[in-house]
Scaffold this motif. Structure first.
Motif, PDB file in Angstrom:
ATOM      1  N   THR A 192       0.643  -1.537  -0.251  1.00  0.00           N
ATOM      2  CA  THR A 192      -0.411   0.174  -0.067  1.00  0.00           C
ATOM      3  C   THR A 192       1.075   1.152  -0.113  1.00  0.00           C
ATOM      4  O   THR A 192       0.613   2.259  -0.213  1.00  0.00           O
ATOM      5  N   GLN A 193       1.894   1.476   1.106  1.00  0.00           N
ATOM      6  CA  GLN A 193       2.897   2.590   0.807  1.00  0.00           C
ATOM      7  C   GLN A 193       3.721   2.832  -0.355  1.00  0.00           C
ATOM      8  O   GLN A 193       3.778   4.052  -0.861  1.00  0.00           O
ATOM      9  N   THR A 194       3.936   1.489  -1.322  1.00  0.00           N
ATOM     10  CA  THR A 194       4.539   1.658  -2.361  1.00  0.00           C
ATOM     11  C   THR A 194       3.649   1.968  -3.826  1.00  0.00           C
ATOM     12  O   THR A 194       4.439   3.669  -4.439  1.00  0.00           O
ATOM     13  N   ALA A 195       2.504   1.371  -3.184  1.00  0.00           N
ATOM     14  CA  ALA A 195       1.409   1.966  -4.352  1.00  0.00           C
ATOM     15  C   ALA A 195       1.151   3.665  -4.367  1.00  0.00           C
ATOM     16  O   ALA A 195       1.467   4.079  -5.848  1.00  0.00           O
ATOM     17  N   LEU A 196       0.730   3.392  -3.165  1.00  0.00           N
ATOM     18  CA  LEU A 196       0.646   5.081  -3.037  1.00  0.00           C
ATOM     19  C   LEU A 196       1.244   6.189  -3.329  1.00  0.00           C
ATOM     20  O   LEU A 196       1.258   7.454  -3.871  1.00  0.00           O
ATOM     21  N   GLN A 197       2.726   6.104  -2.912  1.00  0.00           N
ATOM     22  CA  GLN A 197       3.834   6.809  -3.048  1.00  0.00           C
ATOM     23  C   GLN A 197       4.138   6.715  -4.241  1.00  0.00           C
ATOM     24  O   GLN A 197       4.183   8.234  -5.039  1.00  0.00           O
ATOM     25  N   ARG A 198       3.297   5.866  -5.379  1.00  0.00           N
ATOM     26  CA  ARG A 198       4.736   6.033  -6.574  1.00  0.00           C
ATOM     27  C   ARG A 198       3.167   6.320  -7.268  1.00  0.00           C
ATOM     28  O   ARG A 198       3.428   7.199  -8.344  1.00  0.00           O
ATOM     29  N   THR A 199       2.224   6.554  -7.136  1.00  0.00           N
ATOM     30  CA  THR A 199       1.117   7.688  -7.860  1.00  0.00           C
ATOM     31  C   THR A 199       1.024   9.079  -7.874  1.00  0.00           C
ATOM     32  O   THR A 199       1.381   9.255  -8.561  1.00  0.00           O
ATOM     33  N   ALA A 200       1.858   8.861  -6.223  1.00  0.00           N
ATOM     34  CA  ALA A 200       1.534   9.922  -6.075  1.00  0.00           C
ATOM     35  C   ALA A 200       2.789  10.678  -6.622  1.00  0.00           C
ATOM     36  O   ALA A 200       2.455  12.090  -6.901  1.00  0.00           O
ATOM     37  N   VAL A 201       4.209  10.616  -7.251  1.00  0.00           N
ATOM     38  CA  VAL A 201       5.432  11.240  -7.533  1.00  0.00           C
ATOM     39  C   VAL A 201       4.909  11.021  -8.723  1.00  0.00           C
ATOM     40  O   VAL A 201       5.341  12.112  -9.479  1.00  0.00           O
ATOM     41  N   GLN A 202       4.424   9.747  -9.084  1.00  0.00           N
ATOM     42  CA  GLN A 202       3.527  10.189 -10.670  1.00  0.00           C
ATOM     43  C   GLN A 202       3.463  11.101 -11.045  1.00  0.00           C
ATOM     44  O   GLN A 202       3.729  11.949 -12.029  1.00  0.00           O
ATOM     45  N   ALA A 203       2.104  11.419 -10.329  1.00  0.00           N
ATOM     46  CA  ALA A 203       1.114  12.507 -11.241  1.00  0.00           C
ATOM     47  C   ALA A 203       2.200  14.356 -10.553  1.00  0.00           C
ATOM     48  O   ALA A 203       2.489  15.085 -11.596  1.00  0.00           O
ATOM     49  N   ASP A 204       2.893  14.434  -9.183  1.00  0.00           N
ATOM     50  CA  ASP A 204       3.598  15.108  -9.052  1.00  0.00           C
ATOM     51  C   ASP A 204       4.615  15.353 -10.825  1.00  0.00           C
ATOM     52  O   ASP A 204       5.222  16.852 -11.046  1.00  0.00           O
ATOM     53  N   PHE A 205       5.403  14.125 -11.194  1.00  0.00           N
ATOM     54  CA  PHE A 205       6.276  14.404 -12.418  1.00  0.00           C
ATOM     55  C   PHE A 205       5.686  15.066 -13.633  1.00  0.00           C
ATOM     56  O   PHE A 205       5.848  16.203 -13.808  1.00  0.00           O
ATOM     57  N   ARG A 206       4.489  14.861 -13.828  1.00  0.00           N
ATOM     58  CA  ARG A 206       3.357  15.506 -14.505  1.00  0.00           C
ATOM     59  C   ARG A 206       3.228  16.476 -14.242  1.00  0.00           C
ATOM     60  O   ARG A 206       3.451  17.056 -15.526  1.00  0.00           O
ATOM     61  N   ARG A 207       3.449  17.232 -13.511  1.00  0.00           N
ATOM     62  CA  ARG A 207       2.420  18.285 -12.830  1.00  0.00           C
ATOM     63  C   ARG A 207       3.916  19.626 -12.675  1.00  0.00           C
ATOM     64  O   ARG A 207       3.784  20.275 -13.744  1.00  0.00           O
ATOM     65  N   SER A 208       5.029  19.584 -12.433  1.00  0.00           N
ATOM     66  CA  SER A 208       6.301  19.749 -12.504  1.00  0.00           C
ATOM     67  C   SER A 208       7.054  19.697 -13.676  1.00  0.00           C
ATOM     68  O   SER A 208       7.442  21.126 -14.450  1.00  0.00           O
ATOM     69  N   ALA A 209       6.506  19.011 -14.978  1.00  0.00           N
ATOM     70  CA  ALA A 209       7.109  19.130 -16.130  1.00  0.00           C
ATOM     71  C   ALA A 209       5.993  19.963 -16.844  1.00  0.00           C
ATOM     72  O   ALA A 209       6.551  20.667 -17.671  1.00  0.00           O
ATOM     73  N   GLY A 210       4.471  20.172 -16.571  1.00  0.00           N
ATOM     74  CA  GLY A 210       3.896  20.798 -16.922  1.00  0.00           C
ATOM     75  C   GLY A 210       4.846  22.408 -16.487  1.00  0.00           C
ATOM     76  O   GLY A 210       4.295  23.071 -17.575  1.00  0.00           O
ATOM     77  N   ASN A 211       4.892  22.203 -15.347  1.00  0.00           N
ATOM     78  CA  ASN A 211       5.468  24.108 -15.240  1.00  0.00           C
ATOM     79  C   ASN A 211       6.171  24.343 -15.520  1.00  0.00           C
ATOM     80  O   ASN A 211       6.422  24.929 -16.234  1.00  0.00           O
ATOM     81  N   THR A 212       7.268  23.361 -15.266  1.00  0.00           N
ATOM     82  CA  THR A 212       8.203  24.053 -16.375  1.00  0.00           C
ATOM     83  C   THR A 212       8.153  24.087 -18.437  1.00  0.00           C
ATOM     84  O   THR A 212       8.513  25.146 -18.198  1.00  0.00           O
ATOM     85  N   GLY A 213       7.699  23.429 -18.692  1.00  0.00           N
ATOM     86  CA  GLY A 213       6.477  23.300 -19.867  1.00  0.00           C
ATOM     87  C   GLY A 213       6.668  25.494 -20.335  1.00  0.00           C
ATOM     88  O   GLY A 213       6.795  26.258 -20.967  1.00  0.00           O
ATOM     89  N   LEU A 214       5.537  25.304 -19.220  1.00  0.00           N
ATOM     90  CA  LEU A 214       4.764  26.636 -19.176  1.00  0.00           C
ATOM     91  C   LEU A 214       5.462  27.982 -19.135  1.00  0.00           C
ATOM     92  O   LEU A 214       5.505  28.626 -19.502  1.00  0.00           O
ATOM     93  N   SER A 215       6.537  27.172 -18.203  1.00  0.00           N
ATOM     94  CA  SER A 215       7.834  29.207 -17.388  1.00  0.00           C
ATOM     95  C   SER A 215       8.739  29.211 -18.317  1.00  0.00           C
ATOM     96  O   SER A 215       8.654  30.277 -18.796  1.00  0.00           O
ATOM     97  N   LEU A 216       8.737  27.744 -19.161  1.00  0.00           N
ATOM     98  CA  LEU A 216       9.504  28.321 -20.062  1.00  0.00           C
ATOM     99  C   LEU A 216       9.147  29.272 -21.823  1.00  0.00           C
ATOM    100  O   LEU A 216      10.009  29.858 -22.123  1.00  0.00           O
ATOM    101  N   ILE A 217       7.744  28.993 -21.886  1.00  0.00           N
ATOM    102  CA  ILE A 217       6.705  30.104 -22.974  1.00  0.00           C
ATOM    103  C   ILE A 217       6.239  30.976 -22.219  1.00  0.00           C
ATOM    104  O   ILE A 217       5.303  32.264 -23.593  1.00  0.00           O
ATOM    105  N   ASP A 218       6.372  30.614 -20.927  1.00  0.00           N
ATOM    106  CA  ASP A 218       4.832  31.715 -20.625  1.00  0.00           C
ATOM    107  C   ASP A 218       6.025  33.382 -19.691  1.00  0.00           C
ATOM    108  O   ASP A 218       6.025  32.899 -18.525  1.00  0.00           O
TER     109      ASP A 218
END
Length: 258
Positions: A178-204
């Motif tokens: 349970t710990q691993t599954a929740l951490q993995r899901t949370a980290v994957q969501a954070d990576f997507r948000r982080s990548a999106g913010n990086t992209g937006l900061s470069l073009i905005d």
């Protein structure tokens, strides 16, 4: 390479994490792997019995998700035969309709556990529920973050006491999964948000870097509080908790942690 308890623990852990994070299709695909783990665990003899029990319990979970109650009972009966004694898990909401099934009542009646082991099992299920709630709150907290940081979901330390029954090892494995599954899901969501913010900061050209810094500081503060809280939730053995093997509490008398 010959199977060992440790190698099968690692494999079963990964298979069940895949089921929890991959959805119904992943669960169906993993059935063969679970049967294989059970067979290999049985071949290890007494040392692998609890792993065979854990594999059967996981197969019961898959069967329940697929709406096959007879298979749920079949696999739980096999799990109990190999030492499964997590009576708290058998009071989870999906299993309540089976409480009136004579076969279920019979397998439940065969389980034995000590007071000290039952204390740990209760703790583990409460911890699973707390981690799920923490993951949901963290997901909400992270939705509007402007920073590119990634937050980990802290885990309470795993108990190190010597259990009286090997069945407790099954519950510890369930907690780890349970710990691993929740951490993995949370980290994957954070990576997507982080990548999106990086992209937006470069073009905005109007990207709010000051807010991004504030969001990063706030996220670090929340992470710190979650870490301290998880450390404070470490299992503490109750003084005087019995070590005598006893029947599980009567079926229906346990309230699953909310």
């Amino acid at each position: 390479m010959a199977d060992t308890v440790n190698s099968l623990v690692a494999r079963l852990h990964d298979v069940v994490v895949g089921i929890l994070t991959g959805g119904p299709a992943a669960a169906a695909a993993a059935t063969g792997s679970l049967h294989d783990v059970v067979a290999r665990a049985v071949a290890l003899g007494p040392d692998g019995a609890w792993l065979a029990a854990s594999g059967h319990a996981s197969l019961a979970g898959v069967a329940g998700a697929q709406g096959r109650p007879d298979q749920v009972v079949h696999h739980l009966d096999a799990a109990v035969s190999y030492g499964f004694n997590d009576c708290v898990a058998l009071h989870a909401a999906p299993l309540l309709p089976l409480h009136h099934d004579p076969r279920f009542r019979a397998l439940y009646g065969r389980m034995r556990i000590t007071e000290a082991d039952l204390d740990e099992v209760y703790w583990a299920h409460r911890e699973m529920r707390i981690m799920m709630s923490d993951a949901q709150r963290a997901s909400i907290d992270n939705i509007s973050r402007y920073d590119t940081g990634v937050s980990l979901l802290p885990q309470a330390p795993m108990p190190t006491r010597e259990p009286h029954t090997p069945g407790v090892l099954i519950t510890r494995l369930d907690l780890s999964v349970t710990q691993t599954a929740l951490q993995r899901t949370a980290v994957q969501a954070d990576f997507r948000r982080s990548a999106g913010n990086t992209g937006l900061s470069l073009i905005d050209d109007t990207w709010d870097y000051a807010r991004a810094r504030r969001d990063a500081w706030h996220a670090d503060e929340l992470d710190h509080h979650r870490l301290r809280a998880s450390e404070a939730r470490a299992f503490v053995e109750r003084p005087g908790a019995g070590a005598t093997l006893l029947p599980c509490p009567p079926l229906g008398s346990i309230r699953y942690p909310a």
